[in-house]
Design a protein around this motif. Sequence first.
Motif, PDB file in Angstrom:
ATOM      1  N   ALA A  37     -61.484 106.324 -61.673  1.00  0.00           N
ATOM      2  CA  ALA A  37     -60.538 106.200 -60.577  1.00  0.00           C
ATOM      3  C   ALA A  37     -60.211 104.746 -60.265  1.00  0.00           C
ATOM      4  O   ALA A  37     -59.218 104.464 -59.612  1.00  0.00           O
ATOM      5  CB  ALA A  37     -61.085 106.886 -59.331  1.00  0.00           C
ATOM      6  N   ALA A  38     -61.042 103.817 -60.736  1.00  0.00           N
ATOM      7  CA  ALA A  38     -60.791 102.397 -60.481  1.00  0.00           C
ATOM      8  C   ALA A  38     -59.550 101.961 -61.255  1.00  0.00           C
ATOM      9  O   ALA A  38     -59.367 102.340 -62.409  1.00  0.00           O
ATOM     10  CB  ALA A  38     -61.990 101.573 -60.914  1.00  0.00           C
ATOM     11  N   PRO A  39     -58.681 101.173 -60.624  1.00  0.00           N
ATOM     12  CA  PRO A  39     -57.468 100.743 -61.326  1.00  0.00           C
ATOM     13  C   PRO A  39     -57.822  99.786 -62.460  1.00  0.00           C
ATOM     14  O   PRO A  39     -58.680  98.917 -62.307  1.00  0.00           O
ATOM     15  CB  PRO A  39     -56.654 100.046 -60.237  1.00  0.00           C
ATOM     16  CG  PRO A  39     -57.642  99.658 -59.202  1.00  0.00           C
ATOM     17  CD  PRO A  39     -58.751 100.661 -59.273  1.00  0.00           C
ATOM     18  N   PRO A  40     -57.188  99.944 -63.623  1.00  0.00           N
ATOM     19  CA  PRO A  40     -57.472  99.046 -64.745  1.00  0.00           C
ATOM     20  C   PRO A  40     -56.860  97.667 -64.488  1.00  0.00           C
ATOM     21  O   PRO A  40     -55.934  97.521 -63.682  1.00  0.00           O
ATOM     22  CB  PRO A  40     -56.787  99.730 -65.923  1.00  0.00           C
ATOM     23  CG  PRO A  40     -55.690 100.523 -65.308  1.00  0.00           C
ATOM     24  CD  PRO A  40     -56.202 100.948 -63.952  1.00  0.00           C
ATOM     25  N   LEU A  41     -57.388  96.679 -65.153  1.00  0.00           N
ATOM     26  CA  LEU A  41     -56.841  95.329 -65.022  1.00  0.00           C
ATOM     27  C   LEU A  41     -55.537  95.248 -65.803  1.00  0.00           C
ATOM     28  O   LEU A  41     -55.408  95.812 -66.883  1.00  0.00           O
ATOM     29  CB  LEU A  41     -57.827  94.304 -65.572  1.00  0.00           C
ATOM     30  CG  LEU A  41     -59.172  94.219 -64.866  1.00  0.00           C
ATOM     31  CD1 LEU A  41     -60.087  93.240 -65.595  1.00  0.00           C
ATOM     32  CD2 LEU A  41     -58.993  93.788 -63.431  1.00  0.00           C
ATOM     33  N   SER A  42     -54.602  94.530 -65.258  1.00  0.00           N
ATOM     34  CA  SER A  42     -53.322  94.385 -65.942  1.00  0.00           C
ATOM     35  C   SER A  42     -53.512  93.535 -67.201  1.00  0.00           C
ATOM     36  O   SER A  42     -54.453  92.744 -67.294  1.00  0.00           O
ATOM     37  CB  SER A  42     -52.303  93.723 -65.017  1.00  0.00           C
ATOM     38  OG  SER A  42     -52.639  92.360 -64.816  1.00  0.00           O
ATOM     39  N   PRO A  43     -52.623  93.670 -68.181  1.00  0.00           N
ATOM     40  CA  PRO A  43     -52.745  92.875 -69.408  1.00  0.00           C
ATOM     41  C   PRO A  43     -52.754  91.371 -69.147  1.00  0.00           C
ATOM     42  O   PRO A  43     -53.492  90.633 -69.795  1.00  0.00           O
ATOM     43  CB  PRO A  43     -51.523  93.288 -70.223  1.00  0.00           C
ATOM     44  CG  PRO A  43     -51.205  94.662 -69.748  1.00  0.00           C
ATOM     45  CD  PRO A  43     -51.547  94.657 -68.285  1.00  0.00           C
ATOM     46  N   SER A  44     -51.982  90.901 -68.187  1.00  0.00           N
ATOM     47  CA  SER A  44     -51.954  89.463 -67.910  1.00  0.00           C
ATOM     48  C   SER A  44     -53.286  88.980 -67.323  1.00  0.00           C
ATOM     49  O   SER A  44     -53.761  87.901 -67.669  1.00  0.00           O
ATOM     50  CB  SER A  44     -50.800  89.102 -66.976  1.00  0.00           C
ATOM     51  OG  SER A  44     -50.957  89.732 -65.723  1.00  0.00           O
ATOM     52  N   VAL A  45     -53.905  89.799 -66.484  1.00  0.00           N
ATOM     53  CA  VAL A  45     -55.206  89.439 -65.922  1.00  0.00           C
ATOM     54  C   VAL A  45     -56.257  89.441 -67.026  1.00  0.00           C
ATOM     55  O   VAL A  45     -57.097  88.542 -67.116  1.00  0.00           O
ATOM     56  CB  VAL A  45     -55.596  90.403 -64.779  1.00  0.00           C
ATOM     57  CG1 VAL A  45     -57.041  90.198 -64.346  1.00  0.00           C
ATOM     58  CG2 VAL A  45     -54.670  90.217 -63.592  1.00  0.00           C
ATOM     59  N   ARG A  46     -56.216  90.433 -67.913  1.00  0.00           N
ATOM     60  CA  ARG A  46     -57.163  90.496 -69.027  1.00  0.00           C
ATOM     61  C   ARG A  46     -57.020  89.290 -69.943  1.00  0.00           C
ATOM     62  O   ARG A  46     -58.019  88.721 -70.394  1.00  0.00           O
ATOM     63  CB  ARG A  46     -56.969  91.793 -69.801  1.00  0.00           C
ATOM     64  CG  ARG A  46     -57.402  93.020 -68.979  1.00  0.00           C
ATOM     65  CD  ARG A  46     -57.126  94.286 -69.683  1.00  0.00           C
ATOM     66  NE  ARG A  46     -57.772  94.264 -70.991  1.00  0.00           N
ATOM     67  CZ  ARG A  46     -57.934  95.328 -71.734  1.00  0.00           C
ATOM     68  NH1 ARG A  46     -57.517  96.492 -71.332  1.00  0.00           N
ATOM     69  NH2 ARG A  46     -58.518  95.233 -72.901  1.00  0.00           N
TER      70      ARG A  46
END
Length: 65
Positions: free
Chosen positions: A16-25
């Motif tokens: 349920a936790a939101p995934p990190l965006s590609p830019s943050v990764r």
Amino acid sequence: MTKPIADTKPAEDAAAAPPLSPSVRRHLGKSLRNHYADSLTEPVGERLEALIGRLDMPQDRATRG
């Protein structure tokens, strides 16, 4: 005397936790690579080298030495 543990609420569901965006990764990956780049070029200490050598030995020989 023990240190009190802070009350933290564990995640209900890890999915349920939101995934990190590609830019943050990408930013995190670049930052971590920059942070650890120097440690990859430093020589390995004698004790660590000996421990790594023990990992290469068969299990029965590693427990004797």
